[in-house]
Write an enzyme that holds these catalytic residues in place. Structure first.
Site, PDB file in Angstrom:
ATOM      1  CG  HIS A 163      28.010 -60.836   3.519  1.00 26.71           C
ATOM      2  ND1 HIS A 163      27.713 -60.434   4.798  1.00 26.71           N
ATOM      3  CD2 HIS A 163      28.915 -61.840   3.638  1.00 26.71           C
ATOM      4  CE1 HIS A 163      28.407 -61.158   5.661  1.00 26.71           C
ATOM      5  NE2 HIS A 163      29.149 -62.007   4.999  1.00 26.71           N
ATOM      6  N   GLY A 212      33.284 -55.936   3.551  1.00 29.08           N
ATOM      7  CA  GLY A 212      33.458 -56.626   4.822  1.00 29.08           C
ATOM      8  C   GLY A 212      34.034 -58.011   4.634  1.00 29.08           C
ATOM      9  CG  HIS A 213      33.186 -62.523   3.462  1.00 26.47           C
ATOM     10  ND1 HIS A 213      34.099 -63.077   2.604  1.00 26.47           N
ATOM     11  CD2 HIS A 213      32.772 -63.536   4.257  1.00 26.47           C
ATOM     12  CE1 HIS A 213      34.230 -64.367   2.871  1.00 26.47           C
ATOM     13  NE2 HIS A 213      33.436 -64.672   3.874  1.00 26.47           N
ATOM     14  CD  GLU A 324      32.116 -69.306  10.385  1.00 23.92           C
ATOM     15  OE1 GLU A 324      31.204 -70.119  10.257  1.00 23.92           O
ATOM     16  OE2 GLU A 324      32.321 -68.371   9.572  1.00 23.92           O
ATOM     17  CB  CYS A 408      29.449 -70.716   2.599  1.00 16.13           C
ATOM     18  SG  CYS A 408      29.980 -71.164   4.263  1.00 16.13           S
TER      19      CYS A 408
END
Length: 767
Positions: A163, A212-213, A324, A408
């Site tokens: 991240h 990655g995100h 998710e 988040c």
């Protein structure tokens, strides 16, 4: 009785975010949103929420960030404080970033010297944590050994989990928001220094890997808009184009991270339900700013897939809790629906961008559905409690929380709510778009001239909207007024949902009290004329109570209906219905439903009332008893304690969940060593197979050791048989059957193994 289980699960965790765009550049979206600071809301629905966000949510979230060490992590990294890295995730840095961004937007709407000063001190901490070359990632600077499995041994070495670039993206978005709100460059300079480092490390002839995100793509696009430095836009495009390619032996990360094939070849929304729409939003930004519309073809295909097969009627996306993720086509369970709050925010942002690209109201229809239902359900009416998942049914296992270890969703909400005014209007050339109906006044620039527009309405409770136009020096232009799909017998722009009966009530439009013929263009009523000060447009949107049905391929909801009035989706909740039960209700098609204003309930709502049938067993007989029925807006559920709730209500009696009489299971108390959904252990509902989540299920977090569930009986009981149905979602998730399990019973102060004629306890699927 205790069931002891040695489990073997493998799982991952992720999160999310996104935001809004503005400013001029050589190329940009064909349609321009009217900046949130140029729209003043005076309504009874959104204005109080924005004020609650300013007064309650932002301070509460900053306080939690302080209490959990998220802000101290920056101070420690900068040598301002001694200590070790707090938290269990490397993306905790983004929570102060996102809340700072939300606070900046709030300052843009409401000057607050105390908040401004607090942000200045926070930015000092962030700046001190930045390393000399621009690197900013507290868990590495603070040498957090406990996070090494996330962060990797060295910079950029484990981008699929670290991240690092995700954190950077949120930093960039916060920096632009703060600069635009205050004119101060303090955070912007920190962001630019980091972005310059990123552009020096990554590129075609350098490190070749996407983050990655996703989120940095949108952050870089904002930096490009603000500075005009093309390398930031080029870097955003580079990160997008790297997905689905294996350079220098890089291992693809698969569908979960949308890294299974090149983005221009993707045609189905897969993987993590926040990463995906953030990537699609980044693709829209890069397409608009670079003129590369090959991206648009790809996200148009993916949008058709989502709206046609993966969208909840509340506008939520991401059906699967494990990972998710978005799940398979038409896989839309209710009780286990995940619908992460961040995913709803991302869905709004993505659909807004698609509207800015295409000027088509169908994207705003999806945006509005999410906005009024699935998104705002994620924050309490008081502004200090939150949902991470947003299910469409509950037995009482769900309640909002003031915070999460992965925070988040609360922090994302702080930054989204102040920007809502920026979704109401847009303009292009000599066109003014009215996208949302909110009592407000706005200033819009049309062809270089200042135009003022004012709305008077009680929307979403009332469909009458009055708009007053003051053209200033701009005499001739077109006003495009969205006519919502729900007002045209089309709940969504696909066949995923449909209304049971066509409404014959007409939408009417008047100009200066004279009715005019509706001339629709991409879902907008178009009025082109030479305007005079005082010209008035009156729109009347009939708001009959509608019953919606799902496509038969969405098997979970066959034989059920959902209730909608205007843009609001309703649910039945326990406090309003007989004996606190709603899952056993049948709503016959011929029952007349009525809307009733209740200012004394849930900050003022319109409720739906009528008659329903309550279904229950009496011995071997199934009884149906008429009872009063009440439904409330879905966004307002879970404010009066835990209990049953459902959006989809059976109109076919065989689809209701009858009440049973008391049994040894229902009167026992279930507990567990950890996990969620303990109510599912004694709800007397049997699954169809190991992947069936329609009735709810108990879930341990992925782990590799022994865990337990326990039943406490009110008195000594004889148990002759025990059956366990193990969940397994091998085809799309990380939940697996355990390696082994056993039953223990409590005798004379100790746990003893229960005798069984079987040599082994079964762990087979679907049995």
């Amino acid at each position: 009785m205790k069931i002891s289980v040695k489990s073997k699960f493998i799982g991952t965790l992720a999160l999310a975010v996104n935001i809004h765009c503005a400013s001029d550049s050589p190329k940009d979206y064909p349609v321009t949103p009217v900046r949130y600071t140029e729209v003043h809301l005076t309504d009874e629905f959104w204005s109080p929420r924005i004020e609650t966000n300013r007064k309650v949510t932002i301070p509460a979230v900053f306080k939690k960030s302080e209490e959990t060490g998220r802000i101290d992590n920056f101070a420690i990294a900068g040598g301002l404080k001694e200590g070790e890295q707090s938290g269990i995730y490397p993306f905790d840095d983004t929570d102060p970033y996102k809340t700072l961004e939300g606070a900046a937007y709030s300052l843009g709407l409401h000057p607050d010297p105390e908040l401004d000063k607090y942000l200045d001190s926070l930015i000092v901490n962030i700046g001190r944590a930045q390393e000399e070359d621009g690197y900013l990632y507290t868990c590495r600077t603070n040498k957090a050994a406990k996070l090494i499995n996330w962060s990797g041994e060295s910079r950029w070495s484990k981008l699929e989990r670290s991240h690092e670039l995700y954190n950077a993206g949120h930093l960039y978005e916060a920096a632009v928001a703060h600069y635009q709100a205050t004119g101060k460059r303090t955070l912007l300079d920190i962001a630019l220094k980091n972005a310059d480092l990123v552009t020096s490390v990554f590129g075609p002839d350098k490190t070749r890997s996407p983050p990655g995100h996703q989120v940095i793509e949108m952050g870089l696009a904002k930096l490009y808009r603000e500075t005009g430095q093309k390398e930031y836009l080029d870097m955003a495009k580079f990160f997008l184009d790297e997905r689905g390619h294996s350079h220098n032996g890089r291992e693809l990360w698969g569908q979960y991270a949308q890294d299974h094939k090149p983005i221009l070849e993707q045609d189905e929304a897969v993987g993590h339900a926040v990463r995906a729409p953030y990537m699609y939003s980044g693709m829209a930004d890069v397409a608009a700013l670079s003129g590369d519309f090959s991206y648009v073809d790809a996200i148009d295909r993916i949008w058709e897939n989502v709206v046609g097969k993966k969208l909840y009627i509340t506008g939520g996306i991401g059906s699967q809790g494990m990972g998710e993720t978005l799940g398979a086509n038409y896989d839309l369970p209710n009780m286990s629906a995940y619908n992460e709050t961040c995913a709803s925010i991302a869905n709004v942002m993505w659909n807004h961008r698609l509207f800015l690209l295409h000027g088509d109201a169908k994207y705003l229809d999806v945006m509005e559905r999410t906005l009024y239902n699935g998104l705002i359900a994620g924050v309490s009416l008081t502004g200090d409690r939150f949902f991470y998942p947003n299910p469409l049914a509950s037995r009482g296992q769900h309640e909002r929380s003031p915070w999460f270890a992965c925070a988040c969703c609360p922090t994302n909400m702080t930054r989204f709510v102040p920007t809502i005014p920026g979704y109401v209007y847009a303009h292009s050339d000599n066109m003014l778009y009215v996208n949302l109906f909110v009592e407000s006044s706005a200033t819009v620039t049309i062809d270089g001239n200042i135009v003022h527009i004012k709305q008077e309405t009680r929307y979403p409770w009332d469909g009458d909207v009055k708009m007053m136009v003051d053209p200033g020096d701009s005499r001739e232009f077109a006003v495009y007024i969205r006519i919502p799909g729900w007002a045209r017998n089309k709940p969504v722009p696909s066949d995923l949902y449909r209304y049971m009966n066509k409404s014959d009530e007409e939408v009417t439009l008047k100009l200066n009290s004279e009715r005019i013929v509706l001339s629709l263009e991409k879902g907008f009523a178009r009025i082109h004329r030479k305007w005079d000060k005082g010209d008035t447009i009156e729109l009347s949107l009939p708001m009959p109570i509608r019953r919606a049905r799902a496509n038969d391929k969405a098997e979970e909801n066959v034989g059920k209906v959902a209730i909608q009035r205007g843009p609001i989706v309703y649910c039945a909740e326990w406090p309003d219905n007989k004996d606190g039960h709603v899952l056993n209700l049948v709503l016959p098609d011929n029952v007349v439903l009525r809307a009733e204003n209740r200012q004394d309930l849930l900050n003022g709502v319109e409720v739906i009332t009528g008659k329903a049938l309550g279904v229950k067993y009496s011995g071997d007989s199934l009884l149906k008893e008429e009872q009063d029925f009440v439904a409330i807006p879905y966004y307002a559920w879970a404010h009066r304690g835990r209990g049953e709730m459902t959006v989809w209500i059976a109109n076919d009696p065989s689809k209701a969940k009858p009440l049973f009489g008391p049994s040894i299971a229902t009167i026992s108390r279930a507990s567990s060593s950890e996990g969620v959904g303990v109510n599912a252990l004694n709800d007397e509902k049997d699954p169809k197979n190991s992947g069936d989540k329609s009735h709810g299920y108990f879930l341990w977090s992925p782990r590799m050791d022994t865990v337990w569930v326990q039943y406490d009986f009110k008195q000594t009981e004889e148990v002759s048989e025990v059956q366990v149905y193990w969940a397994d979602d091998t085809s799309f998730g990380d939940c697996r059957v355990p390696e082994s399990w056993q039953i223990l019973a409590h005798f004379n102060g100790e746990w003893r193994k229960v005798w069984t004629p079987q040599k082994e306890w079964g762990v087979e699927k679907d049995r």
